[in-house]
Design an enzyme around this catalytic site. Structure first.
Site, PDB file in Angstrom:
ATOM      1  N   GLY A   6       0.785  -1.226   0.000  1.00 10.89           N
ATOM      2  CA  GLY A   6       0.000   0.000   0.000  1.00 10.89           C
ATOM      3  C   GLY A   6       0.816   1.275   0.000  1.00 10.89           C
ATOM      4  O   GLY A   6       0.266   2.369  -0.179  1.00 10.89           O
ATOM      5  N   HIS A  54      14.756  13.936  -0.205  1.00 10.03           N
ATOM      6  CA  HIS A  54      14.190  14.590   0.980  1.00 10.03           C
ATOM      7  C   HIS A  54      14.963  14.310   2.272  1.00 10.03           C
ATOM      8  O   HIS A  54      14.878  15.093   3.225  1.00 10.03           O
ATOM      9  CB  HIS A  54      12.742  14.153   1.193  1.00 10.03           C
ATOM     10  CG  HIS A  54      11.803  14.596   0.118  1.00 10.03           C
ATOM     11  ND1 HIS A  54      11.673  15.915  -0.255  1.00 10.03           N
ATOM     12  CD2 HIS A  54      10.940  13.894  -0.663  1.00 10.03           C
ATOM     13  CE1 HIS A  54      10.771  16.007  -1.224  1.00 10.03           C
ATOM     14  NE2 HIS A  54      10.323  14.803  -1.497  1.00 10.03           N
ATOM     15  N   ASP A  99      11.463  16.841 -10.058  1.00 13.93           N
ATOM     16  CA  ASP A  99      10.408  16.165  -9.307  1.00 13.93           C
ATOM     17  C   ASP A  99       9.317  17.174  -8.946  1.00 13.93           C
ATOM     18  O   ASP A  99       9.593  18.366  -8.782  1.00 13.93           O
ATOM     19  CB  ASP A  99      11.019  15.586  -8.024  1.00 13.93           C
ATOM     20  CG  ASP A  99      10.161  14.547  -7.341  1.00 13.93           C
ATOM     21  OD1 ASP A  99       9.160  14.940  -6.730  1.00 13.93           O
ATOM     22  OD2 ASP A  99      10.492  13.348  -7.401  1.00 13.93           O
ATOM     23  N   HIS A 121       7.959  17.444  -6.165  1.00 10.35           N
ATOM     24  CA  HIS A 121       8.248  17.900  -4.803  1.00 10.35           C
ATOM     25  C   HIS A 121       9.617  18.582  -4.771  1.00 10.35           C
ATOM     26  O   HIS A 121      10.565  18.118  -5.401  1.00 10.35           O
ATOM     27  CB  HIS A 121       8.245  16.724  -3.832  1.00 10.35           C
ATOM     28  CG  HIS A 121       6.957  15.971  -3.794  1.00 10.35           C
ATOM     29  ND1 HIS A 121       6.690  14.900  -4.628  1.00 10.35           N
ATOM     30  CD2 HIS A 121       5.847  16.134  -3.034  1.00 10.35           C
ATOM     31  CE1 HIS A 121       5.479  14.435  -4.372  1.00 10.35           C
ATOM     32  NE2 HIS A 121       4.939  15.170  -3.413  1.00 10.35           N
ATOM     33  N   ASP A 160       6.583  12.583 -11.099  1.00  3.71           N
ATOM     34  CA  ASP A 160       5.279  12.822 -10.464  1.00  3.71           C
ATOM     35  C   ASP A 160       4.687  14.171 -10.861  1.00  3.71           C
ATOM     36  O   ASP A 160       3.692  14.614 -10.284  1.00  3.71           O
ATOM     37  CB  ASP A 160       5.367  12.691  -8.943  1.00  3.71           C
ATOM     38  CG  ASP A 160       6.554  13.404  -8.329  1.00  3.71           C
ATOM     39  OD1 ASP A 160       7.296  14.078  -9.064  1.00  3.71           O
ATOM     40  OD2 ASP A 160       6.759  13.276  -7.107  1.00  3.71           O
TER      41      ASP A 160
END
Length: 398
Positions: free
Chosen positions: A19, A135, A172, A174, A261
């Site tokens: 998930g 990150h 990206d 982000h 993304d």
């Protein structure tokens, strides 16, 4: 053009569990699509077998107490629901799993393997699709990233080649916050991040005003995009700014974080690019690397949580590195493999490599001024780059 491609079956060990958006299936299906297009048997490709990073490589970036905690958790026999917020670990983004230290070492080692390949014997291209964990901070995990393989590989290069100048370009959705803060005071690492506006998405940073500190002032650059930004608006800004920054800085190597993304169908972001637009972004990078970046390009993966998009776009990136043209439609065998392994009923299975944003016309009908707002926003930032930020960048002294 000879290209190193890093791959190991051990990469599936970097697995936060069922998930979680960062599933190893992303890498597995990307690899299988590259194989279906015969890219991994191309005469110009060199398959690189990585070695895990050494602890000394990790400690150039990450704090000792954090590393020791990860080594301790590495010995667990099953996934844990414990929360260690001081280390950024626990339920949510970075759940604890057995072997997590070894898995993070493998990803970091893959990036070190790639940069060694580029710097030795005048190789010019390398791609590590499992890398791009931008990150992670020195003392904690963040945003699916345990170790910051990008910063680790940069520090490795700096240790080996003390005067090297590196440009880090992040596409990206982000903001590449971990890499930015780690090199925020270092003029020998210029960071440039194109991303969805931090006011609308994790990690909430990457504003135009974040430009570095002390001797690194002026070498941290950010281009925040409004949610929904489409190919034409993004590409116009990217094509104007990136070559100018490259020309102003003249790095010895370009490190590209190629998160995808930014796609309109990504489930956890809000950008509006197509796979065709993403392919054009990489083409701009490819065309300008020989002109301004010593013809050395190291690409890592990054975000991207629509598996069909990740596999298609990164396959197109590798094809460009090899100077190979790949055509439509997608191999039927691979589409079948995707449907069998990716159980996501919310997404239509792709049939073509290159798609277009199917929602644009609907948005334009509902709001005729929507695209004008996107263009006005990006034009303002382009103007700031061209008239204020880029002129402050200093070329190397020959």
């Amino acid at each position: 053009m000879e290209t190193g491609f890093v791959y190991s079956e051990n990469f599936n060990q970097y697995n936060f569990g069922e998930g979680h958006p960062l599933t190893p299936l992303r890498i597995e299906l990307t690899y299988s699509l590259m194989k279906a297009y015969n890219l991994l048997s191309h005469p110009q490709i060199q398959i690189l077998t990585p070695k895990p990073a050494k602890e000394e490589d990790i400690l150039r970036v990450h704090q000792k107490d954090y590393v020791e905690k990860l080594k301790e958790l590495n010995m667990l026999k099953k996934p844990s629901y414990m929360a260690l917020p001081e280390y950024g670990l626990g339920p949510g983004d970075n759940p604890i799993f057995p072997g997590m230290y070894d898995a993070a070492l493998a990803v970091s080692g893959a990036s070190i393997t790639a940069v060694d390949y580029i710097m030795q014997n005048e190789k010019t291209r390398a791609f590590n699709i499992v890398g791009g964990l931008h990150h992670s901070m020195p003392g904690m995990a963040s945003g699916f990233c345990i170790f910051n393989d990008i910063a680790i590989s940069i520090k490795y290069l700096q240790n080996k080649y003390p005067n090297i100048r590196i440009m880090y370009l992040d596409i990206d959705a982000h903001h590449g916050d971990g890499v930015q803060w780690i090199f925020y005071d270092d003029p020998n690492v210029l960071t440039l991040s194109f991303h969805q506006d931090g006011r609308t998405i994790f990690p909430g940073t990457g504003h135009v005003e974040e430009t570095g500190k002390e001797s690194g002032k002026g070498y941290s650059l950010n281009f925040p995009m409004l949610p929904g930004t489409i190919d034409s608006v993004y590409l116009q800004a990217f094509e104007k700014i990136v070559p100018q920054v490259m020309d102003a800085y003249r790095p010895d190597l370009l490190l590209l974080q190629s998160g995808v993304d930014t796609h309109f169908a990504d489930p956890i972001t809000n950008m509006g690019l197509s796979t065709e637009g993403q392919e054009k972004i990489f083409k701009i990078v490819q065309e300008n690397t020989p002109k301004y970046c010593n013809d050395k390009l190291f690409a890592v993966g990054g975000g991207g949580y629509n598996i069909g998009v990740v596999a298609r776009t990164w396959t197109m990136f590798l094809a460009q590195m090899l100077g190979q043209t790949i055509s439509e439609p997608l191999p039927k065998s691979w589409v079948k493999d995707l449907l069998e392994k990716w159980d996501d009923s919310t997404e239509e299975p792709p049939s073509l490599l290159r798609d277009r944003n199917v929602w644009i016309e609907e948005k334009q009908l509902k709001d005729p001024y929507w695209q004008d707002d996107l263009e006005f926003h990006t034009d303002k930032i382009v103007d700031k780059f061209e008239n204020e930020l880029i002129p402050k960048i200093k070329k190397p002294i020959n």
